[in-house]
Design an enzyme around this catalytic site. Structure first.
Site, mmCIF file in Angstrom:
data_model
loop_
_atom_site.group_PDB
_atom_site.id
_atom_site.type_symbol
_atom_site.label_atom_id
_atom_site.label_comp_id
_atom_site.label_asym_id
_atom_site.label_seq_id
_atom_site.Cartn_x
_atom_site.Cartn_y
_atom_site.Cartn_z
ATOM 1 C CE LYS A 5 -2.706 2.359 4.501
ATOM 2 N NZ LYS A 5 -1.868 1.097 4.617
ATOM 3 C CB SER A 34 -0.856 0.077 1.283
ATOM 4 O OG SER A 34 -0.139 0.182 2.362
#
Lengths: 419, 153
Positions: free
Chosen positions: B111, B74
Site C-alpha cells: 500500500k 489494490s
C-alpha cells in the site's frame, strides 16, 4: 590497543529464516526437519519452551506438534543459504574484517570502531534485523574464545538484549564461572568429561589450571584455549575448531587478485579442499556459498564485497559438481575493476552420506554413483602422495593467486588450518 | 535457481516469490543516448554512450533488496498489477508517500503510506479497496520500501 573480537550468531537460524517472510508465524513455535530422516534440526524459542528436543524423530513428536499448533517445515537450504549470504554481507559492509565461521556465525574484528564495540554491535544487530529479518546475538571479548563465551551469555541472559561485552562487565569472572566446561569453544566432550571428573566444571576453574599440565594432557589446542581464556589471542583469524554444521574454506591472497580467471581458479581450489573435508567426514552438502572481498583496510581504494549461495539439486560430495556450482556463483558476483584480497566457499546443510534419500531420477548426469570410486581414488592418491597430486583442471595449474607461503618447498609443514 | 516459492498465500497477501536481488545473470546491455519519444527508436541512436546493467540500476544494496511477486490489484493506480515483480529495499526508512510492503495483523500487504491530519494510514490505489488507518492498536510494521515495479507489457 586491546583487540576486540565479536562473535555474531543468528538466533535459531533455520527457524528464523522460515519466519523472515511469514509474519503470521511471529510468536508461534516453529520447527525445521532434516530432509533425509525427518528429525528436528531447528527450533524457535517457543518450540524450545515446549520441550521439543533437538534430533527428535518427526514420527515421535508429530502428534504433539499438531496438538500444540507448531509450524513444521522441511529444511530449505536455498532459503537459509541466501539469508546467510545476506547476513554476512551486512557484516562485511560495516566491519573492517569478517570471518565467516559457519552458516549462521561470523567473527568480526571490532578493534577501534567508533563509539566502542558494544554500542557499535547494537547498531549492527539492529541493521541485520532490519535488512534481513534475522535476529542475532553478539558476544564481544579480547580473544575469539572469550567472544564465543560472551555470545553464549548474550543469548542466555535476556537482560543483555542480544549484545554482551565481557570486557565491560563488572565481574567477568562470574561469567566464566557460569560457563560449563563443556560449553567452552574448543573443548570437546571427551576432555570435558575428564576435566569434570577432576573437579574442573567451568571455564573459570579451567583458566586457573597449570599451562604445562594442560599442554601435556590436551596438546597445543588445549593450551590455546587456556591462553585465550586468559585474554591472550592465540587463534588467528580463519583458524580454530571446525564447526560441525558447516565447512568453510577461505584464504587471503598473497597479493591482490584482479582477474576473473584467477578468482575462478582460486574458488575452484577452495571448493576442492572443502569437498575433501566433506568426504573425510562422510557427509554430503545441500548448498555452497561463495564470497569475495576487497581489502577494506586499504583506504582510498574502491571497495566491494559480495556473497552468493547456490543451492544444489541433490545433496552431494562430488567435486566437479561443487566446482561447477561455485564457479557459477563466482561468475555472478565477480566485478572487474577491484583488487580482491580474499575469497572463499562455505558448504552448508551437511548430512551423513549414508542416511540420505536419493532420488535417482533427480541426479544430474555428472553425478552417477559411478563417480564415487573416482572421488575415492582422487582422495587416496592425494593422501598417499601429498596434496594436489591429482587435482581438477578448474583450480588452475600456475595459480598466480596463491598465498606467498604456499610457495614452499615440498614436505615442509604448513601453518594455518583453514585450507 | 535462487528463488523460493511460498505456496499458501493469505487472501490479501502477495508474497508468492522472493528471490535474491542479484540472482540474475549480469548482462550489461547498450543504453541509447537519447530517450525515445513514445516508441520510435531513431536510427541515429545506434551510437551507444554507455552500457546499462539492470541489476546495478535497480539494486543499490543487494543484501537488503528482495524481489517480490504481487498478487491482487489494490495498487493499480501506482502501476502495480497482479503478477508484477516489485524491487523492495529493506534498508530504507519508510517515509509518507512511499509505496511500502507492510505487515498488518500478521499479513503482508502492499500500500502507499500516507500522512493525514489524524495520523498515518495505508492507502490502496484502487477505489474498490478500503484505506487501513494506523492507530495505536494496529499491529503494524513496515517490511520494506518498494522502489521499482517490473511489469510485463
Amino acid at each position: 590497543m586491546t583487540r576486540q573480537y565479536a562473535l555474531i550468531d543468528c538466533n535459531n537460524f533455520y527457524a528464523s529464516c522460515e519466519r523472515a517472510f511469514r509474519p503470521e508465524l511471529v510468536g508461534r513455535p516453529v520447527v525445521v526437519l532434516s530432509n533425509n530422516d525427518g528429525c528436528v534440526i531447528a527450533r524457535s524459542a517457543e518450540a524450545k519452551e515446549l520441550g521439543i528436543e533437538m534430533g527428535t524423530p518427526y514420527f515421535k513428536c508429530r502428534a504433539m506438534l499438531e496438538r500444540r499448533g507448531v509450524a513444521v517445515f522441511s529444511s530449505n537450504y536455498a532459503l537459509y543459504g541466501d539469508l546467510s549470504a545476506r547476513v554476512m554481507q551486512v557484516l562485511t559492509r560495516f566491519c573492517p574484517s569478517v570471518e565467516v565461521y559457519s552458516i549462521d556465525e561470523a567473527f568480526c574484528d571490532l578493534t577501534g570502531v567508533p563509539g566502542g564495540a558494544e554500542a557499535y554491535s547494537r547498531r549492527l544487530r539492529a541493521t541485520v534485523l532490519a535488512w534481513t529479518g534475522i535476529p542475532v546475538s553478539v558476544g564481544i571479548g579480547r580473544t575469539k574464545t572469550l567472544a564465543k563465551l560472551a555470545n553464549r551469555f548474550a543469548k542466555k541472559q535476556p537482560r543483555s538484549r542480544g549484545v554482551f561485552d565481557l570486557a565491560a562487565s563488572p565481574d567477568p569472572d562470574r561469567v566464566l564461572r557460569w560457563t560449563d566446561i563443556g560449553d567452552v569453544w574448543g573443548i570437546g566432550p571427551k576432555h570435558a568429561k575428564r576435566l569434570r571428573a577432576m573437579g574442573v566444571a567451568n571455564a573459570l576453574q579451567f583458566r586457573e589450571l597449570d599451562r604445562d599440565w594442560v599442554q601435556k594432557k590436551m596438546t597445543v589446542t588445549g593450551l590455546h584455549t587456556l591462553l585465550e581464556l586468559r585474554g591472550l589471542p592465540c587463534i588467528g583469524f580463519s583458524a580454530g575448531p571446525q564447526d560441525k554444521k558447516t565447512i568453510v574454506s577461505s584464504r587471503s591472497f598473497g597479493h591482490p587478485v584482479t582477474l576473473r580467471e584467477d578468482m575462478l581458479e582460486a574458488v575452484s581450489q577452495y571448493t576442492t579442499r572443502a569437498a575433501e573435508k566433506l568426504r573425510r567426514q562422510r557427509s554430503v552438502t545441500s548448498s555452497i556459498m561463495v564470497f569475495l572481498q576487497t581489502n577494506s583496510f586499504r583506504l582510498g581504494q574502491p571497495q566491494y564485497s559480495n556473497a552468493l549461495s547456490v543451492p544444489l539439486v541433490v545433496a552431494t560430495a562430488h567435486t566437479p559438481t561443487l566446482i561447477r556450482a561455485a564457479r557459477a556463483g563466482m561468475e555472478r558476483i565477480f566485478r572487474d575493476g577491484y583488487q580482491y584480497k580474499k575469497c572463499g566457499v562455505m558448504l552448508a546443510g551437511l548430512e551423513p552420506e549414508q542416511g540420505r534419500w536419493l532420488n535417482l531420477l533427480a541426479l544430474p548426469p555428472a553425478h552417477r554413483p559411478s563417480d564415487e570410486p573416482l572421488m575415492r581414488t582422487v582422495d587416496a592418491l592425494n593422501n598417499r602422495w601429498g596434496r594436489d597430486t591429482v587435482s581438477f583442471a578448474a583450480s588452475g595449474i600456475k595459480r598466480g593467486w596463491r598465498m606467498k607461503r604456499e610457495m614452499r618447498s615440498p614436505g615442509t609443514p604448513r601453518s594455518g588450518t583453514s585450507s | 535457481m535462487d528463488r523460493y516459492e511460498h505456496a499458501d498465500l493469505p487472501a490479501q497477501g502477495w508474497v508468492s516469490l522472493v528471490a535474491r536481488a542479484d540472482g540474475f545473470l549480469r548482462l550489461p546491455l547498450p543504453l541509447a543516448g537519447e530517450s525515445v519519444p513514445a516508441g520510435f527508436p531513431s536510427p541515429a541512436d545506434e551510437y551507444m554512450e554507455r552500457r546499462l546493467d539492470l541489476n546495478e540500476y535497480l539494486v543499490a544494496r543487494p543484501e537488503a533488496t528482495y524481489f517480490v511477486r504481487v498478487s491482487g490489484d489494490s495498487m493499480l493506480g501506482a502501476s502495480i498489477h497482479h503478477g508484477d515483480i516489485l524491487v523492495v529495499d529493506r534498508s530504507l526508512a519508510p517515509r509518507p508517500g512511499n509505496v511500502v510492503i507492510a505487515q498488518v495483523d500478521g499479513e503482508f500487504t502492499v500500500k502507499r503510506l500516507r500522512k493525514t491530519p489524524s495520523g498515518l494510514e495505508l492507502a490502496p490505489e484502487n477505489p474498490d479497496y478500503a484505506v487501513i488507518p494506523l492507530t495505536e492498536e494496529t499491529d503494524f510494521q513496515v517490511w520494506g520500501v518498494v522502489l521499482h515495479v517490473v511489469h510485463k507489457v
